[in-house]
Design a protein around this motif. Sequence first.
Motif, PDB file in Angstrom:
ATOM      1  N   TYR A   1     -21.910  -4.471  24.023  1.00  0.00           N
ATOM      2  CA  TYR A   1     -20.996  -3.344  24.117  1.00  0.00           C
ATOM      3  C   TYR A   1     -21.672  -2.161  24.778  1.00  0.00           C
ATOM      4  N   MET A   2     -21.079  -1.644  25.833  1.00  0.00           N
ATOM      5  CA  MET A   2     -21.722  -0.549  26.571  1.00  0.00           C
ATOM      6  C   MET A   2     -20.978   0.767  26.378  1.00  0.00           C
ATOM      7  N   VAL A   3     -21.576   1.656  25.632  1.00  0.00           N
ATOM      8  CA  VAL A   3     -21.028   3.007  25.476  1.00  0.00           C
ATOM      9  C   VAL A   3     -22.190   3.971  25.308  1.00  0.00           C
ATOM     10  N   THR A   4     -22.083   5.128  25.953  1.00  0.00           N
ATOM     11  CA  THR A   4     -23.090   6.167  25.788  1.00  0.00           C
ATOM     12  C   THR A   4     -22.349   7.449  25.437  1.00  0.00           C
ATOM     13  N   GLY A   5     -22.455   7.842  24.192  1.00  0.00           N
ATOM     14  CA  GLY A   5     -21.760   9.047  23.764  1.00  0.00           C
ATOM     15  C   GLY A   5     -22.076   9.305  22.309  1.00  0.00           C
TER      16      GLY A   5
END
Lengths: 168, 762
Positions: free
Chosen positions: B111-115
């Motif tokens: 899963y790719m999320v940056t926040g």
Amino acid sequence: MIEFSLNGKKITSDAEADTPLLWVIRDEFGLKGTKFGCGIAMCGACTVHFNGSPVRSCSLPIGAIANAEIRTIEGLENQHPLQKAWVEHQVPQCGYCQSGQIMQAAGLLATNANPSEEEIEAYMSGNLCRCMTYARIKDAIKDVATQSDAVVQIYNPKLESEQTQGVS
Amino acid sequence: MTRLRKDSIEHSRRSFLIGSVGSGLLMAFAPSINALEVITGGASQQLSGKLFSPTVWFEIDNNGAILVNVARAEMGQHVGTAIARIVADELGADWSHVEIKHVDTDPKWGYMVTGGSWSVFQTYVPMSQAGAAGRTVLIEAGAKLLGVNAHDCTTQNSMVVAGSQSISFADVVKSGKIDRVFSADELAEFKPKSPASRQLIAKPSQALDIPAKTNGTAEYGIDVELENMVYARPVVPPTRHGSVVKGVDDSDAKKVKGYQGYQILNDPSNTIQGWVTVLADSYYGAVKAGNAIKVEYDVGETANVSEQDIISQGEALAKDKTSGTLVVEKGDITAAAKNAKTSLESVYRTSSVLHFTMEPVNAAVEFKDGVCHVHCGNQWQSLFLPVVAKAVGMSEDKVIIHQYYLGGGFGRRLAGDYMIPAALTAQAVGKPVKLVFTREDDARFDCVRSPSVQQMNAYWNAEDKLLGIEHGAAAGWPTLAMAPAFMPDGVDKKGKYDPFSIAGADHWYTLDNHRVRAINNTLAQKTFVPGWLRAVGPGWTGWAVESFMDEVAHKQNVDPIDFRLSLLDASGKNAGESPVSVGGAKRLAKVLTDIRKQTNWGQSLPKNQGLGIAISSGQERDMPTWGACVAHVEVDPETGAVKVHKLTGLLDCGTVVHPDGALAQTQGSMLWGMSLALFEGTAFEKGQVKDTNLNTYSPLRMNNLPELDISFVQNTEFPTGLGEPGLIAVAPAIANAIFNAVGARVRDLPIRPEAVLAAMPS
């Protein structure tokens, strides 16, 4: 057809005379270090040197630069003392505005080697940094200013190469 | 929030593989426990077949170069550096041998999320364990080569060392056939290094991404060039939803040199409606053609909505005690209100705010060999990859999002909506397309921070004892618009809410009676796509909570710091939990006590100057970063103009993994806080934001820079997030300082000079 010098090299462009220099630099000559931010000369991300002075390339039509000398961030060839100071002070965050910040600051130091705090603020406030790295930009400029005695040595690749040739 | 967190901690309960692959050594998390069980063969075999699914993995080549692959977006936070240092510290690596790579999407990467300021928080333990496992294997192999006992070996500077003997990682990698699987349980046995033995974590360092950002070589999405690509610019329709193109007249556009026609986009994902894109052989040609083309629309129903319409709905909703979803329900606030002898009611509002990333949104798209390649900087690839797939009618495994540096994220690039018009245009014209939004296009398509209205009520009994506080917060909800599956139930299970639009209201003050309602402003929701913007919920709920705490303190005639301390007793749910929130509200009390001393709180200042305090507890109760801010301001009594002389920030984020990066993030986030407090705000006008460029929208610039005094509590607790929390307390600290300077209580963001003037006691 417009002829001008880009980072010391004579070039010609067939782009329409109203085309902003920014797009010619980026898309015709592939120098992507100069950035598009606002398109109305109010953010400074597109700053380049026009005959030695910082200008906003997003709002400068190439019809107005015939035979001029244009220098971009690439033209500093990683040799400008400000570039070293930028790394030393770990200035960039996202980094998008920093080419413009460095070109603007180089313009300041070329004409005022030891600017006061107020002079730095006045000269640099046209350059927006959305990450708000202003404190570090200021420190890096002050650092380079105080390192110099009277005049900051602005790296000029053309001069440098001529000298090198002369020596060898 | 909880679901998102779980999904995104991909590597919890995974095995770890270390094996020789080609001429190097590769280390990675296995796909999942179940998958590992059915895959036979050793680690090397799995790794060489790329049967691994890390969020981060790393490799050592036979020259000893260590490459750490990072699936997080780099948008100025130097995240790769922080993550790589965690791994490298445990490995015992020579930092000068470490490089990082930001990877493209691939289902295998997880899963790719940056926040959410989550990156270091989420990766600290798994990356420490991964590094420790790597160290173990290098020591075992190195000990064999040296002919010594592995127990006598350590690693340092990329060497396996036993007394006077040593062998480099490079030589170990060259000579060893390494094949090792650590089970999830074995991996869990590795505890992060003790703080005293760390070589890299919490030590000064330079960020690996910085040099390229000083010489023009850093590559952003806007810099992508594809062979034979055509340039495009969107024509953004008059309403965000529901516009339909009735007709297009491009007779003037045809006069533009290089014009290559237009496309009316039909979007099966329904992300965009009523969109036209214009094409040209240069971007400036596309810009001019976009200005020249005339598009006629049937407009959506929000074509006449104004900021005031949205605020008015918010005011009505916040006041209505039956509206919204219950998020906090402690004691009986209804009884407290009924029994109250006195009360205080205040309404706080915030205006629409633009992300205004320096790099306008853009994407370059190419269809090649049955795969849709999207090139752009993005923070949440896993959210929009399926949307792109739906828009272009392809399966998700046929879409790849290639990552670049982000010319600013701040939450704007959590939404990947700008990929859609690029992908649809490329598909329609059958050529690679680079679609770039002009600044004005970018502003009009921004997922702005919603205008908000918060109603705060406090109640006292006959003995002037504070009984409780009631808080209703109405705004457009980003999570409802873009990821509704992540919305949890309210405490009474009667409805869902956006956790990112109320976090911060569930603060760490102990109150006998406390109710918080999260309320969706449906007009905001209809008019635009609400966005996550740096510091998200706490970025505006903190405005109300901390301004109101000051108002309550002043009403009780108690010093605002003493008042806050009296409620920070760390009792009950505010006691905190090990390891992440260990200490609870006590740590908040500590930063408050420390900053009081540090700023000489109570000092006498010249006329029209004042200090103001506010505190913050980070992005979520599950990941608190404890903070306090003191603002020193001066108000011009003639004009109401506010000058900030100094901002003092003190933060406790546990272990500071990358100290200079932490300082940089906090300098930026505190100035963001000040910019949102004093300079930034737009308004909806006829269904769209009225400010679209810097001629009328004015974020903080260098000439507004106050003195900054930022420090971090030195401890070795679990590291929490740092990208956003510095922002939260700044605006209320400034407002509270304005009150202390001239007695004017301002309740609207941004704080306009006219509002200060109007609030000054005559």
